[in-house]
Design a protein around this motif. Structure first.
Motif, PDB file in Angstrom:
ATOM      1  N   GLU A  37     -43.795   1.100  40.169  1.00 36.78           N
ATOM      2  CA  GLU A  37     -42.447   1.615  40.407  1.00 36.78           C
ATOM      3  C   GLU A  37     -41.859   2.237  39.142  1.00 36.78           C
ATOM      4  OE1 GLU A  37     -40.335  -1.748  41.886  1.00 36.78           O
ATOM      5  OE2 GLU A  37     -41.177  -1.582  43.904  1.00 36.78           O
ATOM      6  N   GLU A  38     -42.050   1.573  37.991  1.00 39.30           N
ATOM      7  CA  GLU A  38     -41.556   2.114  36.722  1.00 39.30           C
ATOM      8  C   GLU A  38     -42.235   3.438  36.392  1.00 39.30           C
ATOM      9  OE1 GLU A  38     -42.192  -0.966  33.882  1.00 39.30           O
ATOM     10  OE2 GLU A  38     -40.440  -2.122  34.530  1.00 39.30           O
ATOM     11  N   LYS A  39     -43.533   3.515  36.655  1.00 46.99           N
ATOM     12  CA  LYS A  39     -44.280   4.745  36.378  1.00 46.99           C
ATOM     13  C   LYS A  39     -43.798   5.880  37.280  1.00 46.99           C
ATOM     14  CE  LYS A  39     -48.967   6.466  35.860  1.00 46.99           C
ATOM     15  NZ  LYS A  39     -50.395   6.186  36.028  1.00 46.99           N
ATOM     16  N   ASP A  40     -43.537   5.574  38.553  1.00 47.22           N
ATOM     17  CA  ASP A  40     -43.038   6.591  39.487  1.00 47.22           C
ATOM     18  C   ASP A  40     -41.672   7.115  39.046  1.00 47.22           C
ATOM     19  OD1 ASP A  40     -45.293   6.329  41.001  1.00 47.22           O
ATOM     20  OD2 ASP A  40     -44.366   5.018  42.511  1.00 47.22           O
ATOM     21  N   ILE A  41     -40.795   6.211  38.615  1.00 39.69           N
ATOM     22  CA  ILE A  41     -39.472   6.616  38.145  1.00 39.69           C
ATOM     23  C   ILE A  41     -39.600   7.498  36.913  1.00 39.69           C
ATOM     24  CG2 ILE A  41     -37.339   5.753  37.092  1.00 39.69           C
ATOM     25  CD1 ILE A  41     -37.588   3.340  39.001  1.00 39.69           C
ATOM     26  N   SER A  44     -40.942  10.922  37.900  1.00 48.34           N
ATOM     27  CA  SER A  44     -39.952  11.754  38.582  1.00 48.34           C
ATOM     28  C   SER A  44     -38.943  12.310  37.575  1.00 48.34           C
ATOM     29  CB  SER A  44     -39.245  10.961  39.678  1.00 48.34           C
ATOM     30  OG  SER A  44     -38.487   9.916  39.127  1.00 48.34           O
ATOM     31  N   ALA A  45     -38.596  11.517  36.554  1.00 43.77           N
ATOM     32  CA  ALA A  45     -37.687  12.008  35.518  1.00 43.77           C
ATOM     33  C   ALA A  45     -38.352  13.132  34.721  1.00 43.77           C
ATOM     34  CB  ALA A  45     -37.269  10.874  34.594  1.00 43.77           C
ATOM     35  N   LEU A  46     -39.632  12.964  34.396  1.00 43.43           N
ATOM     36  CA  LEU A  46     -40.358  14.012  33.665  1.00 43.43           C
ATOM     37  C   LEU A  46     -40.501  15.267  34.517  1.00 43.43           C
ATOM     38  CD1 LEU A  46     -43.160  11.996  31.858  1.00 43.43           C
ATOM     39  CD2 LEU A  46     -41.230  13.165  30.817  1.00 43.43           C
ATOM     40  N   ASP A  47     -40.763  15.098  35.818  1.00 42.98           N
ATOM     41  CA  ASP A  47     -40.870  16.256  36.702  1.00 42.98           C
ATOM     42  C   ASP A  47     -39.550  17.022  36.776  1.00 42.98           C
ATOM     43  OD1 ASP A  47     -43.492  15.704  37.228  1.00 42.98           O
ATOM     44  OD2 ASP A  47     -43.117  14.675  39.133  1.00 42.98           O
ATOM     45  N   ALA A  48     -38.444  16.288  36.843  1.00 42.36           N
ATOM     46  CA  ALA A  48     -37.129  16.941  36.896  1.00 42.36           C
ATOM     47  C   ALA A  48     -36.864  17.709  35.608  1.00 42.36           C
ATOM     48  CB  ALA A  48     -36.040  15.908  37.137  1.00 42.36           C
ATOM     49  N   LYS A  49     -37.234  17.111  34.469  1.00 43.40           N
ATOM     50  CA  LYS A  49     -37.034  17.777  33.177  1.00 43.40           C
ATOM     51  C   LYS A  49     -37.891  19.036  33.097  1.00 43.40           C
ATOM     52  CE  LYS A  49     -36.886  16.607  28.284  1.00 43.40           C
ATOM     53  NZ  LYS A  49     -37.124  15.583  27.287  1.00 43.40           N
ATOM     54  N   LYS A  50     -39.133  18.927  33.549  1.00 40.06           N
ATOM     55  CA  LYS A  50     -40.040  20.074  33.522  1.00 40.06           C
ATOM     56  C   LYS A  50     -39.545  21.172  34.464  1.00 40.06           C
ATOM     57  CE  LYS A  50     -44.977  20.892  33.542  1.00 40.06           C
ATOM     58  NZ  LYS A  50     -46.292  20.301  33.774  1.00 40.06           N
ATOM     59  N   ARG A  51     -39.033  20.776  35.638  1.00 42.27           N
ATOM     60  CA  ARG A  51     -38.515  21.735  36.601  1.00 42.27           C
ATOM     61  C   ARG A  51     -37.313  22.490  36.031  1.00 42.27           C
ATOM     62  NH1 ARG A  51     -35.941  18.899  40.117  1.00 42.27           N
ATOM     63  NH2 ARG A  51     -37.688  17.501  40.437  1.00 42.27           N
ATOM     64  N   ARG A  52     -36.415  21.767  35.342  1.00 45.06           N
ATOM     65  CA  ARG A  52     -35.249  22.432  34.733  1.00 45.06           C
ATOM     66  C   ARG A  52     -35.686  23.415  33.665  1.00 45.06           C
ATOM     67  NH1 ARG A  52     -32.653  17.154  34.902  1.00 45.06           N
ATOM     68  NH2 ARG A  52     -33.453  16.869  32.812  1.00 45.06           N
TER      69      ARG A  52
END
Length: 184
Positions: A37-41, A44-52
């Motif tokens: 769960e921690e890894k998924d969170i 997802s935070a890294l994906d959002a940063k990369k997407r921005r």
């Protein structure tokens, strides 16, 4: 004596000398679930940063076809303008007015001048400007032209008004005329 009476009746006393046994498989499963769960969170935070970052990148937006080579800045950085000033910051203060240095291109705040310079000269900021980190190589002709330009500027002193534009006084570190008395 109480033990003897309990023994005669066929009842034994409370055995509190045992050690608690842990279900290691159950706790291992719980730990693995929590780590997942921690890894998924985190992902997802890294994906959002990369997407921005990709949303701001002109190459991925289709504004440019190829990144330009790294160029020098065409403007003077003013790091001393907010030095020593007090500012009240609230939750409703816009990002560009908060304490620190604000980057308009990346829409982020950097808290000190060193981190701001690192950001301005860094890879992600320059990518957002459409530049790669590859520097254009100078040829011998480019170097000769630059030397000729420098010789011309050394021989022809500029008028006081144009010299004063970018110079700081050595005695008071402001834009004043004191430095003319001491020379350059």
């Amino acid at each position: 004596m109480a033990d003897r009476q309990l023994a005669k009746k066929g009842k034994s006393g409370v055995d509190n000398t045992f050690r608690r046994t842990w279900d290691t498989d159950d706790y291992a499963q719980r730990a693995a679930k929590r780590e997942k769960e921690e890894k998924d969170i985190e992902e997802s935070a890294l994906d959002a940063k990369k997407r921005r970052r990709l949303e701001r990148d002109p190459l991925h937006q289709g504004l440019i076809v190829e990144r330009a080579k790294l160029k020098p800045r065409g403007y003077q950085l003013d790091l001393a303008s907010r030095l020593g000033k007090t500012q009240v910051v609230t939750n409703s203060t816009p990002l560009n007015q908060q304490a620190g240095y604000y980057c308009n291109v990346c829409e982020c705040i950097l808290r000190d001048s060193q981190s701001y310079l690192d950001h301005i000269n860094g890879k992600y900021h320059n990518r957002a400007l459409g530049m790669s980190m590859v520097v254009e190589k100078s040829t011998a002709d480019d170097v000769r032209k630059k030397f000729d330009e420098l010789k011309k500027t050394k021989d022809d002193p500029a008028p006081i008004d144009s010299v004063l534009d970018g110079r700081f006084c050595l005695c008071c570190f402001t834009r004043c005329m004191h430095w003319l008395r001491f020379g350059t």
